[in-house]
Design a protein around this motif. Structure first.
Motif, PDB file in Angstrom:
ATOM      1  N   LYS A 226      57.982  62.013  22.597  1.00  0.00           N
ATOM      2  CA  LYS A 226      56.999  61.231  23.344  1.00  0.00           C
ATOM      3  C   LYS A 226      55.574  61.596  22.938  1.00  0.00           C
ATOM      4  N   GLY A 227      54.792  60.576  22.580  1.00  0.00           N
ATOM      5  CA  GLY A 227      53.387  60.788  22.259  1.00  0.00           C
ATOM      6  C   GLY A 227      53.110  61.209  20.831  1.00  0.00           C
ATOM      7  N   GLN A 228      54.155  61.398  20.012  1.00  0.00           N
ATOM      8  CA  GLN A 228      53.953  61.809  18.619  1.00  0.00           C
ATOM      9  C   GLN A 228      53.789  60.580  17.737  1.00  0.00           C
ATOM     10  N   ASP A 229      52.806  60.610  16.823  1.00  0.00           N
ATOM     11  CA  ASP A 229      52.525  59.452  15.980  1.00  0.00           C
ATOM     12  C   ASP A 229      53.504  59.309  14.819  1.00  0.00           C
ATOM     13  N   THR A 230      54.034  60.423  14.339  1.00  0.00           N
ATOM     14  CA  THR A 230      54.925  60.384  13.181  1.00  0.00           C
ATOM     15  C   THR A 230      56.282  59.806  13.567  1.00  0.00           C
ATOM     16  N   LEU A 231      56.798  58.916  12.730  1.00  0.00           N
ATOM     17  CA  LEU A 231      58.115  58.336  12.986  1.00  0.00           C
ATOM     18  C   LEU A 231      59.207  59.358  12.749  1.00  0.00           C
ATOM     19  N   GLY A 232      60.300  59.232  13.500  1.00  0.00           N
ATOM     20  CA  GLY A 232      61.439  60.111  13.307  1.00  0.00           C
ATOM     21  C   GLY A 232      62.289  59.678  12.124  1.00  0.00           C
ATOM     22  N   THR A 233      63.351  60.430  11.858  1.00  0.00           N
ATOM     23  CA  THR A 233      64.292  60.080  10.785  1.00  0.00           C
ATOM     24  C   THR A 233      65.133  58.883  11.228  1.00  0.00           C
ATOM     25  N   ARG A 234      65.278  57.920  10.350  1.00  0.00           N
ATOM     26  CA  ARG A 234      65.943  56.670  10.728  1.00  0.00           C
ATOM     27  C   ARG A 234      67.388  56.631  10.239  1.00  0.00           C
ATOM     28  N   THR A 235      68.172  55.847  10.928  1.00  0.00           N
ATOM     29  CA  THR A 235      69.492  55.461  10.443  1.00  0.00           C
ATOM     30  C   THR A 235      69.514  53.943  10.303  1.00  0.00           C
ATOM     31  N   GLU A 236      70.411  53.464   9.475  1.00  0.00           N
ATOM     32  CA  GLU A 236      70.514  52.017   9.239  1.00  0.00           C
ATOM     33  C   GLU A 236      71.940  51.570   9.532  1.00  0.00           C
ATOM     34  N   THR A 237      72.099  50.776  10.589  1.00  0.00           N
ATOM     35  CA  THR A 237      73.402  50.236  10.945  1.00  0.00           C
ATOM     36  C   THR A 237      73.577  48.906  10.222  1.00  0.00           C
ATOM     37  N   LYS A 238      74.588  48.824   9.357  1.00  0.00           N
ATOM     38  CA  LYS A 238      74.726  47.717   8.417  1.00  0.00           C
ATOM     39  C   LYS A 238      75.514  46.538   8.999  1.00  0.00           C
ATOM     40  N   ASN A 239      75.109  45.353   8.544  1.00  0.00           N
ATOM     41  CA  ASN A 239      75.886  44.121   8.717  1.00  0.00           C
ATOM     42  C   ASN A 239      76.337  43.865  10.152  1.00  0.00           C
ATOM     43  N   VAL A 240      75.385  43.882  11.073  1.00  0.00           N
ATOM     44  CA  VAL A 240      75.680  43.550  12.462  1.00  0.00           C
ATOM     45  C   VAL A 240      75.708  42.025  12.566  1.00  0.00           C
ATOM     46  N   ASN A 241      76.787  41.472  13.111  1.00  0.00           N
ATOM     47  CA  ASN A 241      77.009  40.036  12.919  1.00  0.00           C
ATOM     48  C   ASN A 241      77.026  39.201  14.198  1.00  0.00           C
ATOM     49  N   SER A 242      76.325  39.646  15.240  1.00  0.00           N
ATOM     50  CA  SER A 242      76.111  38.780  16.399  1.00  0.00           C
ATOM     51  C   SER A 242      74.854  39.254  17.115  1.00  0.00           C
ATOM     52  N   ALA A 259      70.797  62.108  22.142  1.00  0.00           N
ATOM     53  CA  ALA A 259      71.709  63.214  22.438  1.00  0.00           C
ATOM     54  C   ALA A 259      71.607  64.307  21.374  1.00  0.00           C
ATOM     55  N   ILE A 260      71.530  63.918  20.117  1.00  0.00           N
ATOM     56  CA  ILE A 260      71.442  64.900  19.029  1.00  0.00           C
ATOM     57  C   ILE A 260      70.125  65.665  19.097  1.00  0.00           C
ATOM     58  N   LEU A 261      69.026  64.932  19.269  1.00  0.00           N
ATOM     59  CA  LEU A 261      67.704  65.568  19.297  1.00  0.00           C
ATOM     60  C   LEU A 261      67.536  66.441  20.536  1.00  0.00           C
ATOM     61  N   ALA A 262      68.041  65.998  21.678  1.00  0.00           N
ATOM     62  CA  ALA A 262      67.922  66.785  22.907  1.00  0.00           C
ATOM     63  C   ALA A 262      68.702  68.083  22.810  1.00  0.00           C
ATOM     64  N   ASP A 263      69.734  68.082  21.970  1.00  0.00           N
ATOM     65  CA  ASP A 263      70.560  69.280  21.788  1.00  0.00           C
ATOM     66  C   ASP A 263      70.030  70.180  20.678  1.00  0.00           C
ATOM     67  N   GLY A 264      68.852  69.829  20.134  1.00  0.00           N
ATOM     68  CA  GLY A 264      68.251  70.645  19.086  1.00  0.00           C
ATOM     69  C   GLY A 264      68.700  70.312  17.685  1.00  0.00           C
ATOM     70  N   GLY A 265      69.481  69.264  17.521  1.00  0.00           N
ATOM     71  CA  GLY A 265      69.967  68.885  16.203  1.00  0.00           C
ATOM     72  C   GLY A 265      68.973  68.022  15.457  1.00  0.00           C
ATOM     73  N   SER A 266      69.330  67.602  14.268  1.00  0.00           N
ATOM     74  CA  SER A 266      68.482  66.723  13.460  1.00  0.00           C
ATOM     75  C   SER A 266      69.289  65.510  13.028  1.00  0.00           C
ATOM     76  N   ILE A 267      68.591  64.413  12.787  1.00  0.00           N
ATOM     77  CA  ILE A 267      69.229  63.151  12.418  1.00  0.00           C
ATOM     78  C   ILE A 267      69.401  63.079  10.907  1.00  0.00           C
ATOM     79  N   LEU A 268      70.591  62.729  10.462  1.00  0.00           N
ATOM     80  CA  LEU A 268      70.853  62.515   9.043  1.00  0.00           C
ATOM     81  C   LEU A 268      70.449  61.097   8.677  1.00  0.00           C
ATOM     82  N   GLN A 269      69.632  60.955   7.642  1.00  0.00           N
ATOM     83  CA  GLN A 269      69.278  59.613   7.173  1.00  0.00           C
ATOM     84  C   GLN A 269      70.483  59.039   6.461  1.00  0.00           C
ATOM     85  N   GLU A 270      71.088  58.013   7.074  1.00  0.00           N
ATOM     86  CA  GLU A 270      72.345  57.487   6.553  1.00  0.00           C
ATOM     87  C   GLU A 270      72.519  56.032   6.960  1.00  0.00           C
ATOM     88  N   THR A 271      73.461  55.369   6.312  1.00  0.00           N
ATOM     89  CA  THR A 271      73.899  54.060   6.781  1.00  0.00           C
ATOM     90  C   THR A 271      75.075  54.278   7.717  1.00  0.00           C
TER      91      THR A 271
END
Length: 498
Positions: A226-242, A259-271
């Motif tokens: 909250k309040g941070q200007d830098t974007l977090g690590t993104r994931t890309e969910t592919k081919n959503v069809n509705s 849930a991952i960030l609140a537990d102290g983990g980091s997000i893997l940039q992935e599809t």
């Protein structure tokens, strides 16, 4: 991660700011493919619409489809984009079984359309979605994984590849990060894709059928403290069809990231893969950056340089601006702000418009699409425009109601027949014997039976309590399987008990 391990949506919003981006692939309905003369007809026999060019055979020389370029420019103009005076294609190198050339002919740093925007409305609040680029490319083939429980490659016995789709013209429309949407982020994503689909249909450059894959959305999502200007690590969910799944995918990924960030983990940039049945995403592959694709200019294609005269000529072919059109239609139809928002939110605006054009009133068109048909779409987890019911069908059902051939309750049975492909509404009424009974003798007999079976209610009506007639009407309707003329039944009851 299943839904039990997610962070609550409200807690996500308390601790994080979401940013989302959307990459929408639009399959153009040109007669031939992007770089060859093969037909683009959907549903052909596997590998029957291929040639040396789209199969990537040695020595095959591509040529650009002018109609596809024209469609790209019209899409760009409708999205308020700048149109490049000069652009070129590039080779995007990566190996997939459904990429017969082992590279995709696309556009990289020189797209044909760039710097645009689209305004979308969510609950009375307008969000400006900035368009980074809209570029031309070719589609891949289609893999089918045979055996196993999921239809995916993991656990399959073997895979088949159909190259009919390889080389079909695509326009990929990429947004810049959408920030500041907060709790409305899932709804903004859905509203944007819905409005973009309506625009594509209005431009008549694609069928935009999400159920057939002619428009597909990739959903990018990241969270930042909250309040941070830098974007977090993104994931890309592919081919959503509705449209519904676009909204659900954003919400799920927000809660999973949280849930991952609140537990102290980091997000893997992935599809990630979206699972329609369970409403969750699962890991696909680690996400590549642009440099990993080793882009370089396509040596077999000349640059594309649309003249300013041609661009202005195409600008004159654009349909009405969606925002202006919605305001006009709302005024013409007499819809309240809430009714119009619900219609747009359900992805039913064009369906309602076409139903009215086919002869139904605005309120009856809205009633069926946002009532019976939306309920069916929700129950079957299907897009509302993929139910197999056309606007002409809906108008025909309403015409039968207006003519008192059927009533609203019987109309729902007609829709059941339409879902099952049993013919036109009139044919279904005849085959199923659904017509309202207005024979005086039959109605009079049924009313007499109802009065005799309910003497207490009959006495109330005789005493002037006319509202009690509803119970007798219900009894008659039940006896006649909903096929009695309710208005005439009421008249007969009051005549007999006056």
């Amino acid at each position: 991660m299943n839904t039990a391990n997610l962070l609550g949506f409200d807690e996500v919003l308390e601790r994080f700011d979401p940013a989302l981006g959307l990459e929408v692939h639009v399959e153009l309905h040109t007669a031939t493919k992007m770089f060859c003369g093969c037909p683009t007809t959907f549903g052909g026999e596997p590998n029957s619409q291929v040639c040396p060019v789209c199969l990537g055979l040695p020595g095959a020389m591509p040529a650009v489809n002018v109609k596809a370029v024209e469609s790209a420019i019209r899409i760009g103009l409708a999205l308020n984009c700048q149109i490049a005076e000069w652009c070129r294609f590039a080779r995007k190198n990566y190996f997939y079984p459904d990429m017969p050339k082992n590279f995709q002919t696309s556009q990289y740093d020189e797209p044909i359309c760039f710097d645009g925007y689209m305004d979308v409305d969510v609950d009375g609040e307008t969000f400006r979605v900035e368009i980074e680029r809209a570029h031309m490319e070719e589609d891949t083939g289609k893999s089918s994984h045979i055996g196993g429980a999921t239809g995916r490659i993991h656990g399959a016995d073997y895979s088949l590849v159909d190259y009919n789709r390889a080389g079909i013209p695509l326009i990929e429309i990429v947004t810049r990060p959408i920030t500041g949407a907060g709790d409305k982020a899932p709804a903004v994503a859905r509203a944007y894709v819905a409005q973009l689909r309506d625009l594509i249909v209005a431009l008549d450059v694609s069928d935009a059928r999400m159920d057939q894959g002619s428009i597909r959305a990739d959903v990018n999502l990241s969270l930042a403290p909250k309040g941070q200007d830098t974007l977090g690590t993104r994931t890309e969910t592919k081919n959503v069809n509705s449209l519904r799944s676009v909204e659900r995918a954003v919400r799920f990924e927000m809660q999973r990231h949280g849930a991952i960030l609140a537990d102290g983990g980091s997000i893997l940039q992935e599809t990630r893969h979206w699972h329609e049945d369970t409403g969750i995403t699962t890991s696909g592959r680690e996400k590549s950056d642009a440099e990993d694709y080793r882009y370089f200019p396509e040596p077999d294609l000349v640059p594309v340089a649309p003249s300013r005269e041609w661009v202005e000529e195409l600008r004159g072919t654009l349909p009405e601006n969606p925002t202006v059109k919605r305001a006009r239609l709302q005024a013409e139809w007499g819809f309240s702000d809430l009714e119009m928002r619900d219609t747009v939110g359900a992805g039913a605006l064009l369906l309602v418009e076409a139903t009215i054009a086919a002869g139904a009133s605005a309120q009856s068109a809205r009633k069926w699409w946002l009532g019976e048909l939306a309920r069916r779409a929700n129950d079957t987890d299907t897009s509302i425009d993929a139910l197999g019911v056309t606007p002409a069908d809906v108008a025909a059902v309403q015409q039968l109601v207006d003519a008192k051939t059927i009533n609203d309750k019987l109309a729902r049975k007609v829709f059941e027949g339409l879902y099952a492909g049993e013919g036109t509404p009139a044919e279904i009424v005849e085959k199923r014997g659904l017509a309202v009974v207005s024979d005086e003798g039959a109605l009079s007999t049924a009313v007499d039976v109802a009065i005799a079976a309910n003497p207490d209610i009959a006495d109330k009506i005789r005493d002037g309590k006319v509202a009690a007639a509803g119970a007798l009407i219900g009894a008659v309707m039940k006896e006649m399987r909903g096929q009695a003329d309710a208005g005439r039944v009421r008249e007969l009851i009051l005549e007999k008990l006056s």
